[in-house]
Design an enzyme around this catalytic site. Structure first.
Site, mmCIF file in Angstrom:
data_model
loop_
_atom_site.group_PDB
_atom_site.id
_atom_site.type_symbol
_atom_site.label_atom_id
_atom_site.label_comp_id
_atom_site.label_asym_id
_atom_site.label_seq_id
_atom_site.Cartn_x
_atom_site.Cartn_y
_atom_site.Cartn_z
ATOM 1 C CE LYS A 1 -3.673 1.074 10.556
ATOM 2 N NZ LYS A 1 -4.257 1.980 9.565
ATOM 3 C CG ASP B 1 -15.534 5.804 12.304
ATOM 4 O OD1 ASP B 1 -15.255 5.281 11.215
ATOM 5 O OD2 ASP B 1 -14.906 6.773 12.787
ATOM 6 C CB VAL C 1 -6.182 -1.940 3.811
ATOM 7 C CG1 VAL C 1 -6.583 -3.406 3.632
ATOM 8 C CG2 VAL C 1 -4.969 -1.836 4.730
ATOM 9 C CB SER D 1 -11.889 0.525 8.622
ATOM 10 O OG SER D 1 -11.042 0.478 7.491
ATOM 11 C CB ALA D 2 -13.754 1.142 3.413
ATOM 12 C CG ASP D 3 -8.871 -0.958 5.629
ATOM 13 O OD1 ASP D 3 -9.077 -0.289 4.597
ATOM 14 O OD2 ASP D 3 -7.981 -0.691 6.460
ATOM 15 C CD GLU E 1 -0.893 0.730 3.644
ATOM 16 O OE1 GLU E 1 -1.081 1.951 3.472
ATOM 17 O OE2 GLU E 1 -1.246 0.104 4.654
#
Length: 701
Positions: A181, A160, A128, A162-164, A47
């Protein structure tokens, strides 16, 4: 904008070294990456948000280059993915890495951001999610990153997420990371991944799920793998099943960097509190916290971050290499792009595909020694059905290798006649177009059989466009051989060459005539070809298009031809496997890699290693009085030779089958003799008295 985003997901990927690609092409693939993919060597996707948003300059660019060096040292090819001025790059040069590292306006690009960034011609680092999309389209199954996003703390209220995570649920890529994380809600993240159908496994001897800077998070993975081979087996199973979900391999941070884990965790809690009090939200949270943690730990977190990324690169590269070996042992029956998965039946019997023109031919042969233009000449006229693509598909069908034939005809009386004549062929992919004329061709030949004049109405061939051919992309990706004739448009040739290169499918280009022989050579597409069968004039056109010197006058004697042709073939053989030059009454010259005293015709999966050589085969004698039709001899030769190659026959047998098929064509009123069968041209069943000994020669390096 939405159309462009949809288009880029379907568009094939081009190399960055050519100036001839279409201006609206949205992907650029680095030549080293493309070559590795074509050769089935391991490639690791990387990435670029770690460059644009993850670390300060110059640590960002130095880390990126160090990671690429680690990947290379482990035997794989790095493919850092980023967006530069509205184009998605798969593999970045050193200068391009520097550009992203110092770009103050670079955006953080996830799935939702791709259409906007592309439409505006902007630059950015792919997350990602964004990297997975590009890697998947390029056919790269292994992607290494630092850590993935997840469900944010208090995500049950803020939603909220993540689109990951959703990308992992719909894109079949193996993501190697240091887990999630630690600033996130790891428990809810693992629950969300389960809902998305994502297989999660810890890399190591236990199922303890790591938390980026910490080797353990208090949560466990469902599974664990303890070696690169086990990880490769897991990835291979995922891809072979055709699942539309990805795989997360969580790699704990090395022990030497984990000692400072608790200090970093304390700093993270402080940074999270500060981010909340300062109103930092959304995509700005992670960069803020990482920067603040680096300040609070006096650089220890940055050092640990770099350490875990280096470790992930090492582990991910070893997994990619193991996966490559696994694929080689299994015959290459799975791909990174699930859309190209072949069924069991397809793998056992991959189909040959021919893309080219259909003509209704009118052959006029004079019965006097010379034809006089401007007046009526005595002779005979007959109608037949031709077109280079049709002829080759006809030949293959009569020899037991019925290909899928992709072409276009009008809705007129000629088209009905064509389809009726071609009932023995697979014509299911021929488009019938309203308000278009089926192509017609008129050839005037002399009494001796030489072409004197040809006239063609072939505008409909320009309708064999990329948009239509792309309907058959899965079949193209799994074909045993793809044959292109020079009648089809350049963008269609570029598209098919791209698909074939990405999936290691051999391509045979039949140039058709000297004017059309240039088409693949106007861009890098020619490097995707495996075979071509030009005559001497067409071979000169190919060289001229590449800016190479050509003779001012074509040689006529056999001695001069054999002195000239190998030099013209030599530059093409830097990428092509074999060049078969048809020389009319002088026979055929086959040029390629030496193997056991002749040219190796069988498709190869790796770069050429042996010396180059050429073998000349004399033509079979056919008198001018016997010659009825010259329009299909070259196509009959090429089609029969293809059958020999597909059957794994030796070079002499392949060429002799071609010469016999060409002879039957010359003696028939039809371009492809309707009586043509495999027995008629089988080199071991008869005809042994016809053969002259071929002439072998080395080619200069």
């Amino acid at each position: 904008m939405l159309w462009r985003f949809s288009a880029f997901l379907k568009r094939c990927i081009n190399t960055s070294s050519s100036r001839h690609f279409k201006k609206d092409s949205l992907f650029t693939i680095h030549p080293n990456v493309k070559e590795a993919l074509a050769d089935h060597r391991p490639v690791v996707a990387l990435e670029s948000t770690i460059i644009t948003h993850g670390m300060p300059y110059p640590h960002n660019v130095s880390t990126a280059k160090e990671v690429e060096a680690i990947v290379r040292a482990e035997g794989a090819i790095p493919a850092t993915i980023g967006i530069l001025e509205g184009r998605i790059h798969v593999g970045l040069s050193s200068d391009e890495l520097d550009f992203l590292a110092q770009n103050k306006t670079a955006l953080k690009v996830s799935r939702r951001d791709l259409p906007y960034v592309i439409s505006k011609g902007l630059s950015g680092g792919t997350t990602v999610s964004g990297t997975m999309i590009a890697a998947h389209k390029a056919g790269i199954p292994v992607f290494v990153t630092g850590g993935i996003g997840g469900v944010h703390r208090d995500g049950e209220n803020s939603l909220d997420v993540s689109a990951d995570l959703t990308e992992l649920g719909r894109t079949p890529i193996a993501v190697v990371s240091a887990g999630v994380k630690s600033i996130l809600d790891i428990g809810r993240t693992l629950e969300f991944l389960e809902t998305q159908g994502v297989c999660v496994a810890t890399y190591g001897d236990s199922k303890r799920f790591p938390a980026f800077f910490s080797r353990q998070s208090g949560f466990t993975s469902p599974y664990h793998v303890s070696s690169p081979q086990e990880a490769a087996d897991l990835i291979a199973s995922t891809l072979s099943l055709g699942l539309q979900s990805g795989l997360l391999l969580a790699v704990p941070i090395p022990e030497e960097h984990a000692a400072t884990g608790q200090q970093i965790e304390d700093a993270i809690q402080t940074a999270v509190t500060e981010a909340s009090s300062k109103g930092v939200t959304g995509r700005d949270v992670t960069p803020f916290i990482l920067q603040r943690v680096n300040e609070l730990t006096k650089g220890k977190s940055l050092k640990a971050n770099i350490g875990l990324i280096h470790n992930n690169a090492k582990v991910g590269s070893r997994i990619a290499c193991a996966l490559s070996r696994h694929k080689e042992k299994s015959g290459g029956n799975f791909r990174g792009d699930i859309k190209t998965q072949k069924s069991k039946d397809q793998r056992m019997d991959p189909k040959t595909i021919v893309i080219g023109g259909i003509n209704v031919d009118f052959i006029a042969k004079g019965t006097t020694e010379k034809l006089v233009f401007g007046q009526t000449n005595p002779g005979s006229v007959c109608q037949s059905f031709g077109g280079v693509g049709r002829n080759i598909a006809d030949c293959l069908s009569r020899l037991g290798y019925k290909p899928l034939f992709i072409s276009a005809i009008g809705k007129d009386s000629h088209s009905d006649a064509v389809l009726n004549y071609c009932k023995h062929m697979d014509t299911s992919a021929i488009a019938r177009l309203q308000d278009q004329r089926t192509a017609t061709y008129c050839a005037v030949i002399t009494e001796s059989g030489e072409l004197s004049l040809g006239l063609g109405d072939m505008d409909i061939h320009q309708q064999i466009q990329e948009q239509y051919v792309s309907q058959f992309e899965d079949k193209l990706a799994s074909a045993s051989l793809v044959v292109l004739d020079g009648n089809i448009p350049v963008p269609t040739i570029d598209y098919v060459c791209c698909i074939s290169k990405n999936h290691a499918v051999p391509v045979w280009f039949e140039p058709t005539d000297a004017d059309k022989a240039c088409k693949p050579f106007l861009s890098e597409s020619w490097k995707a070809l495996s075979y071509t069968s030009p005559n001497l004039a067409e071979l000169c056109t190919m060289n001229h298009t590449l800016g190479l010197p050509t003779p001012t006058e074509l040689p006529r004697s056999l001695e001069d031809v054999l002195g000239c042709v190998p030099a013209l073939c030599r530059p093409l053989l830097e990428h092509l496997h074999c060049v078969v030059v048809t020389l009319g009454s002088l026979g055929v010259l086959v040029c390629g890699e030496h193997d056991a005293g002749t040219v190796n015709l069988q498709p190869r999966k790796q770069k050429r290693k042996g010396r180059l050589c050429a073998v000349h085969y004399p033509a079979l004698t056919v008198s001018s009085k016997e010659t009825v039709n010259v329009s299909g001899a070259g196509d009959s030769f090429a089609g029969a030779m293809m059958v020999g190659i597909l059957q794994g026959m030796d070079t002499d047998s392949c060429v002799r089958m071609g010469l016999l098929a060409a002879r039957t064509s010359l003696l028939s009123p039809h371009p492809i003799d309707p009586s043509l069968t495999a027995d008629v041209i089988h080199p071991e069943k008869s005809h042994s008295q016809l053969w002259s000994k071929p002439t072998f020669m080395w080619m200069e390096d």
